[in-house]
Design a protein around this motif. Structure first.
Motif, short mmCIF file in Angstrom:
data_model
loop_
_atom_site.label_atom_id
_atom_site.label_comp_id
_atom_site.label_asym_id
_atom_site.label_seq_id
_atom_site.Cartn_x
_atom_site.Cartn_y
_atom_site.Cartn_z
N ILE A 9 0.91 -1.20 -0.16
CA ILE A 9 0.01 -0.03 0.07
C ILE A 9 0.92 1.50 0.02
CG2 ILE A 9 -1.97 -1.11 1.04
CD1 ILE A 9 -0.18 1.14 3.32
N ILE A 10 2.24 1.03 0.65
CA ILE A 10 2.81 2.47 0.78
C ILE A 10 3.38 2.83 -0.70
CG2 ILE A 10 5.03 3.47 1.42
CD1 ILE A 10 4.99 1.80 3.97
N GLN A 11 3.81 1.84 -1.51
CA GLN A 11 4.23 2.13 -3.17
C GLN A 11 2.94 2.60 -3.89
OE1 GLN A 11 7.30 2.63 -3.43
NE2 GLN A 11 8.21 1.03 -4.59
N VAL A 26 9.08 -1.06 4.72
CA VAL A 26 8.79 -2.50 5.61
C VAL A 26 7.44 -3.19 5.20
CG1 VAL A 26 8.73 -3.71 7.92
CG2 VAL A 26 10.16 -1.67 7.19
N THR A 27 7.59 -3.88 4.18
CA THR A 27 6.20 -4.56 3.34
C THR A 27 6.20 -6.02 3.53
OG1 THR A 27 4.83 -4.16 1.68
CG2 THR A 27 7.01 -4.20 1.15
N LEU A 28 4.94 -6.52 3.32
CA LEU A 28 4.87 -7.98 3.04
C LEU A 28 3.90 -8.08 1.81
CD1 LEU A 28 4.41 -9.31 6.67
CD2 LEU A 28 6.17 -10.06 5.18
N ASN A 29 3.66 -6.85 1.16
CA ASN A 29 2.94 -6.77 -0.17
C ASN A 29 1.34 -6.82 0.20
OD1 ASN A 29 5.43 -6.92 -1.49
ND2 ASN A 29 4.97 -8.70 -2.75
N GLU A 30 1.07 -6.22 1.34
CA GLU A 30 -0.23 -6.04 1.85
C GLU A 30 -1.06 -5.20 0.83
OE1 GLU A 30 2.12 -2.98 2.46
OE2 GLU A 30 2.58 -4.88 3.54
N GLY A 62 -3.64 -12.09 7.49
CA GLY A 62 -4.81 -12.51 7.76
C GLY A 62 -5.96 -11.30 8.07
N SER A 63 -5.40 -10.43 8.08
CA SER A 63 -6.63 -9.08 8.66
C SER A 63 -6.03 -7.73 8.10
CB SER A 63 -6.40 -8.95 10.07
OG SER A 63 -5.59 -8.02 10.74
N PHE A 64 -7.09 -6.82 8.28
CA PHE A 64 -6.60 -5.42 8.06
C PHE A 64 -5.63 -4.59 8.56
CE2 PHE A 64 -9.34 -4.85 11.64
CZ PHE A 64 -9.02 -3.43 11.89
N LYS A 65 -5.30 -5.34 9.84
CA LYS A 65 -4.25 -4.58 10.52
C LYS A 65 -2.95 -4.27 9.58
CE LYS A 65 -6.74 -4.67 14.25
NZ LYS A 65 -7.22 -3.78 15.32
N ASP A 66 -2.54 -5.17 8.78
CA ASP A 66 -1.65 -5.19 7.90
C ASP A 66 -1.23 -3.66 7.19
OD1 ASP A 66 -1.18 -7.66 8.76
OD2 ASP A 66 -1.59 -8.55 6.89
#
Length: 360
Positions: A9-11, A26-30, A62-66
């Motif tokens: 989301i940052i990109q 710092v991303t996990l491709n959320e 597994g949640s919106f928190k990411d």
């Protein structure tokens, strides 16, 4: 970042976020979660109403928190923080632990003892967070976290951290990008109330930027035993099987009320019985497995349908769109799923027994 195929989301929404070229990613491709058309729920809602499900359970943990955590941890790393801390009913701890591991900083979590789904607890632990269970509810845990992070060089990553809200608002951008505009109504669970705050902020920003033409009516639902906003007073001992929204004194209370009032919406409550009924309808009729707290949005939709809330809209020829937010994946709380269905029947291991049992 070398080898970064999707910056999450940052990109994707950098110009709407408080980041600079100096902010580490710092991303996990959320993000980029699906918006699923709900055929059964649309039929129940009315002939000219389409219902969609924003399935946030397909984020990395597994949640919106990411969405909020990628930004909170990225900014913490930009400030050279060595540790982050949160209070959690489960999803925040899972997300904080994963992103802290990704950012190579320490993560400390306070959880209410015995009040967190095992699926979520396992995530926080496997990612290496320091998890401490306290004898008290979420609200007690959050007060302790606030006190500790005020006194020690530890960054608070609950939704009181403005970066969390900033990241979470990107889900509203995705809804608009998918539909071509904001929906007419958005229905969502309300626990600590950061998410309804974030969505409303995002919708307003997208409209101001000319990327959408309208704003949705915001419709939030709390669990009956944990409904401080509805009852207009903190709940000392909140009770609900939907652990993710078992919160008696929401941190973002005022901004949630503002979202409700500015949008001409409402914040109401649904019972645990209604939540479980919606939880099963969602899985059995739409093929989507979400955690019980997520089903509060579906329970809310069904309550509004039954109360005739949408009838005044179905009288016109206009097409209306409703988006229900599903905040977390059903595998977050597998024990609850098992408790709500019949266990598999044990039969003899032969063809005749199987054919008889399946009705052929």
């Amino acid at each position: 970042m070398s080898g970064q195929i999707n910056g999450g989301i940052i990109q994707r929404y950098r110009k709407f976020l408080p980041v600079s070229e100096k902010t580490p990613l710092v991303t996990l491709n959320e993000g980029n979660t699906p918006l699923i058309y709900a055929e059964t729920l649309s039929k129940l809602a009315g002939s000219n109403i389409d219902v969609y499900l924003k399935y946030e359970g397909l984020n990395p943990t597994g949640s919106f928190k990411d969405r909020g955590m990628t930004l909170a941890i990225s900014k913490a790393c930009e400030e050279n923080a060595t540790a982050v801390m949160c209070a959690s009913t489960g999803n925040t701890s899972a997300s904080a632990a994963a992103y802290a591991a990704r950012g190579k900083i320490k993560c400390i979590v306070l959880i209410p003892s015995g009040a967190i789904a095992l699926g979520k607890l396992s995530q926080a632990l496997i990612h290496g967070a320091k998890v401490l269970a306290i004898k008290g509810n979420f609200d007690v845990a959050l007060e302790l976290v606030k006190e500790i992070t005020n006194k020690y060089p530890i960054v608070l990553v609950n939704s009181l951290n403005p970066c969390r809200i900033e990241g979470q608002k990107t889900a509203s951008f995705e809804v608009c990008d998918c539909l071509g505009d904001a929906p007419d109504f958005q229905i969502m669970p309300v626990g600590n109330a950061g998410n309804i705050t974030a969505y409303w902020k995002g919708y307003k920003e997208y409209k101001a930027a000319g990327l959408s033409k309208k704003l949705p009516v915001m419709l939030g639902f709390q669990a009956k035993g944990a409904a401080p906003i509805v009852r207009n007073k903190p709940i000392k001992e909140p009770k609900t099987l939907a652990t993710a929204i078992r919160i008696g004194n929401p941190a973002s209370w005022k901004s949630a009320v503002a979202a409700r009032d500015e949008s001409g919406g409402l914040i109401d409550m649904v019972s645990d019985k209604e939540i479980i009924a919606a939880y099963k309808i969602l899985a059995e009729k739409e093929g989507v497995f979400a955690e019980p707290a997520s089903a509060a949005s579906i329970a809310g939709l069904l309550k509004l349908i039954n109360n005739g809330y949408f009838k005044k809209f179905t009288l016109s020829n206009k097409e209306y769109k409703i988006v229900c937010i599903l905040t977390g994946h059903g595998l977050k709380d597998p024990e609850r799923a098992i408790k709500t269905v019949k266990p598999p029947k044990v039969i003899r291991p032969d063809l005749k027994s199987i054919i008889k049992e399946i009705g052929y």
